[in-house]
Enzyme design. Structure first.
Site, mmCIF file in Angstrom:
data_model
loop_
_atom_site.group_PDB
_atom_site.id
_atom_site.type_symbol
_atom_site.label_atom_id
_atom_site.label_comp_id
_atom_site.label_asym_id
_atom_site.label_seq_id
_atom_site.Cartn_x
_atom_site.Cartn_y
_atom_site.Cartn_z
ATOM 1 N N CYS A 120 19.901 -30.670 -33.814
ATOM 2 C CA CYS A 120 18.993 -29.945 -32.900
ATOM 3 C C CYS A 120 18.065 -28.988 -33.643
ATOM 4 O O CYS A 120 17.056 -28.553 -33.089
ATOM 5 C CB CYS A 120 19.797 -29.163 -31.876
ATOM 6 S SG CYS A 120 20.972 -30.176 -30.999
ATOM 7 N N HIS A 261 16.264 -23.270 -28.153
ATOM 8 C CA HIS A 261 16.832 -24.613 -27.999
ATOM 9 C C HIS A 261 17.343 -24.773 -26.574
ATOM 10 O O HIS A 261 17.953 -23.864 -26.020
ATOM 11 C CB HIS A 261 17.962 -24.814 -29.004
ATOM 12 C CG HIS A 261 18.641 -26.140 -28.869
ATOM 13 N ND1 HIS A 261 17.935 -27.316 -28.737
ATOM 14 C CD2 HIS A 261 19.959 -26.487 -28.820
ATOM 15 C CE1 HIS A 261 18.788 -28.326 -28.623
ATOM 16 N NE2 HIS A 261 20.022 -27.846 -28.665
ATOM 17 N N ASN A 291 19.676 -31.551 -22.781
ATOM 18 C CA ASN A 291 19.592 -31.278 -24.215
ATOM 19 C C ASN A 291 19.106 -32.548 -24.922
ATOM 20 O O ASN A 291 19.809 -33.556 -24.926
ATOM 21 C CB ASN A 291 20.985 -30.870 -24.704
ATOM 22 C CG ASN A 291 21.032 -30.569 -26.184
ATOM 23 O OD1 ASN A 291 20.084 -30.815 -26.915
ATOM 24 N ND2 ASN A 291 22.159 -30.043 -26.638
HETATM 25 O O1 UT7 Z 1 22.714 -28.881 -28.970
HETATM 26 C C1 UT7 Z 1 23.690 -28.387 -29.847
HETATM 27 C C2 UT7 Z 1 24.264 -27.176 -29.348
HETATM 28 N N1 UT7 Z 1 25.087 -27.433 -28.187
HETATM 29 C C3 UT7 Z 1 25.439 -26.428 -27.439
HETATM 30 O O2 UT7 Z 1 25.012 -25.334 -27.687
HETATM 31 C C4 UT7 Z 1 26.400 -26.667 -26.305
HETATM 32 C C5 UT7 Z 1 27.369 -25.519 -26.257
HETATM 33 N N2 UT7 Z 1 28.406 -25.643 -25.260
HETATM 34 C C6 UT7 Z 1 28.188 -25.634 -23.924
HETATM 35 O O3 UT7 Z 1 27.052 -25.642 -23.474
HETATM 36 C C7 UT7 Z 1 29.367 -25.538 -23.014
HETATM 37 O O4 UT7 Z 1 30.521 -25.265 -23.759
HETATM 38 C C8 UT7 Z 1 29.617 -26.809 -22.141
HETATM 39 C C9 UT7 Z 1 28.537 -26.923 -21.093
HETATM 40 C C10 UT7 Z 1 29.623 -28.031 -23.016
HETATM 41 C C11 UT7 Z 1 30.947 -26.696 -21.414
HETATM 42 O O5 UT7 Z 1 30.984 -25.511 -20.625
HETATM 43 P P1 UT7 Z 1 32.229 -24.525 -20.704
HETATM 44 O O6 UT7 Z 1 31.980 -23.461 -19.727
HETATM 45 O O7 UT7 Z 1 32.398 -24.121 -22.141
HETATM 46 O O8 UT7 Z 1 33.381 -25.432 -20.191
HETATM 47 P P2 UT7 Z 1 34.737 -25.834 -20.942
HETATM 48 O O9 UT7 Z 1 34.474 -26.858 -21.982
HETATM 49 O O10 UT7 Z 1 35.493 -24.620 -21.316
HETATM 50 O O11 UT7 Z 1 35.500 -26.518 -19.747
HETATM 51 C C12 UT7 Z 1 35.925 -25.768 -18.598
HETATM 52 C C13 UT7 Z 1 36.573 -26.719 -17.628
HETATM 53 C C14 UT7 Z 1 37.648 -27.568 -18.267
HETATM 54 O O12 UT7 Z 1 38.687 -27.731 -17.322
HETATM 55 P P3 UT7 Z 1 40.022 -26.834 -17.401
HETATM 56 O O13 UT7 Z 1 40.608 -27.114 -18.747
HETATM 57 O O14 UT7 Z 1 39.551 -25.421 -17.243
HETATM 58 O O15 UT7 Z 1 40.814 -27.334 -16.248
HETATM 59 C C15 UT7 Z 1 36.959 -28.880 -18.491
HETATM 60 O O16 UT7 Z 1 37.860 -29.992 -18.488
HETATM 61 O O17 UT7 Z 1 35.599 -27.606 -17.106
HETATM 62 C C16 UT7 Z 1 36.074 -28.959 -17.291
HETATM 63 N N3 UT7 Z 1 34.890 -29.790 -17.468
HETATM 64 C C17 UT7 Z 1 34.220 -30.322 -16.438
HETATM 65 N N4 UT7 Z 1 34.418 -30.247 -15.098
HETATM 66 C C18 UT7 Z 1 33.547 -30.878 -14.314
HETATM 67 C C19 UT7 Z 1 34.279 -30.157 -18.637
HETATM 68 N N5 UT7 Z 1 33.205 -30.923 -18.363
HETATM 69 C C20 UT7 Z 1 33.153 -31.024 -17.004
HETATM 70 C C21 UT7 Z 1 32.281 -31.688 -16.124
HETATM 71 N N6 UT7 Z 1 32.516 -31.584 -14.803
HETATM 72 N N7 UT7 Z 1 31.208 -32.387 -16.549
#
Ligand code: UT7
Length: 334
Positions: A120, A261, A291
């Site tokens: 990115c 970004h 993204n």
């Molecule tokens: O381009 C390069 C740079 N990339 C980035 O900067 C991306 C950085 N990361 C992010 O944007 C975020 O971490 C994400 C959007 C990828 C994820 O958001 P988050 O708030 O960090 O969620 P998480 O991974 O901690 O997941 C929270 C919960 C989990 O469930 P439990 O364990 O709390 O029960 C996941 O399994 O959300 C669940 N989850 C989803 N639920 C519904 C993960 N993906 C999804 C989904 N729909 N698509």
């Protein structure tokens, strides 16, 4: 004489262009494919929809459309072009470089063309490189292109990543600035190779070549430890932006537009907050495109430019973050 040197070596952005495929993939459609909801995607990421390239549409084709628009915008013809740098993690082919296909498509036969791989952050890595090559006198002008077909490397069964990514391309033409024109004031780049495991496509290279046995294992799609990446993204982008703001002699008040970004609206808000730049001066289009890796900042720069988010003479700050881990920033007087 020494007083004249900085303006002689100043490099400006003469034009921008972008392209996104027609096909829109909405959150509602994704919610029918994987265990997610429109509400989760929008509230956790800020993304409403993304563009998906047609099956036969390549990264170089998207990059070519964006490049043509940037050349038009800059008033430069393809046969005057001297350098083409493409930032991508989704090249048409492992070799030759996607930049070579774009050179052919444009008919830019005088241009030297190559790709860089910095995920990115690639577009701003390319900007620094092109700026230095022009300022050194090696080239008179350059086009830098961020182009990605992430839909080709997305695991469409993994809800934690497939809701995030999209396809598209953006481009900018750089050349020596005439006296009184704007210029790229300061740039910053960084890498932390200790954190390669946080965001990667594990297969397809020499570490894990494509074989008949592993081809169905989703090793050739993007894997991300999102929470960890999130934390580093906020800290690194804040630091990189602060460095270029300071080096360019700017203050938060003197910045007309910050273009970050486009990965997650929560990351963008956190950075705006830490830089003390009000949200209305932060450009966001990830709601429409998700993204798009190296293309994201390039598309955003073009849309911000064409929508009048800033004008000639304004100061803008670009800041990016991605796999590597890599990050970069640029302060520009437009
Ligand atoms: O381009 C390069 C740079 N990339 C980035 O900067 C991306 C950085 N990361 C992010 O944007 C975020 O971490 C994400 C959007 C990828 C994820 O958001 P988050 O708030 O960090 O969620 P998480 O991974 O901690 O997941 C929270 C919960 C989990 O469930 P439990 O364990 O709390 O029960 C996941 O399994 O959300 C669940 N989850 C989803 N639920 C519904 C993960 N993906 C999804 C989904 N729909 N698509």
């Amino acid at each position: 004489m020494s007083q004249l040197t900085p303006s002689i070596l100043s490099v400006c952005i003469a034009g921008t262009g972008s392209y996104v495929p027609e096909r829109i993939l909405t959150n509602a459609e994704l919610a029918q494919r994987v265990d997610t909801s429109e509400e989760w995607i929008l509230s956790r990421t800020g993304i409403r929809e993304r563009r998906i390239a047609a099956a036969e549409e390549t990264t170089s084709q998207m990059g070519t459309h964006a490049a043509r628009r940037a050349l038009d915008n800059a008033g430069l013809s393809a046969d005057e072009l001297e350098l083409i740098i493409v930032a991508t993690i989704t090249p048409d082919t492992p070799t030759p470089a996607t930049a070579c296909y774009i050179q052919h498509n444009l008919g830019a036969s005088r241009a030297v063309a190559f790709d860089i791989s910095a995920a990115c952050s690639g577009f701003l890595y390319a900007m620094k490189l092109a700026k230095r090559l022009i300022a050194s006198g090696a080239f008179k002008n350059a086009i830098i292109i961020g182009a990605e077909k992430l839909s080709a490397v997305t695991n469409w069964e993994d809800r934690s990543t497939c809701v995030l990514f999209g396809d598209g391309a953006g481009a900018a033409v750089l050349r020596l600035a005439a006296p009184g024109e704007g210029s790229i004031l300061a740039t910053e780049m960084g890498t932390d190779g200790n954190l390669t495991h946080l965001l990667k496509i594990p297969g397809g290279g020499t570490a894990c070549p494509i074989t008949a046995a592993n081809v169905n294992d989703q090793l050739f799609t993007l894997n991300m430890l999102g929470k960890e990446v999130f934390k580093h993204a906020v800290n690194r982008m804040k630091e990189a932006a602060e460095k270029v703001i300071e080096r360019a002699g700017l203050t938060a008040e003197s910045i007309a537009c910050v273009i970050p970004h486009q990965a997650n609206l929560r990351i963008i808000d956190a950075i705006a907050d830490r830089l003390a730049v009000p949200n209305e001066r932060v450009f966001v289009n990830l709601d429409k495109y998700g993204n798009t890796s190296a293309a994201a900042i390039a598309i955003a720069l073009d849309e911000a430019n064409r929508s009048g988010a800033f004008k000639r003479g304004d100061n803008i700050v670009l800041v990016v973050f991605g796999a590597g881990l890599t990050w970069a920033a640029a302060a520009i007087r437009w």
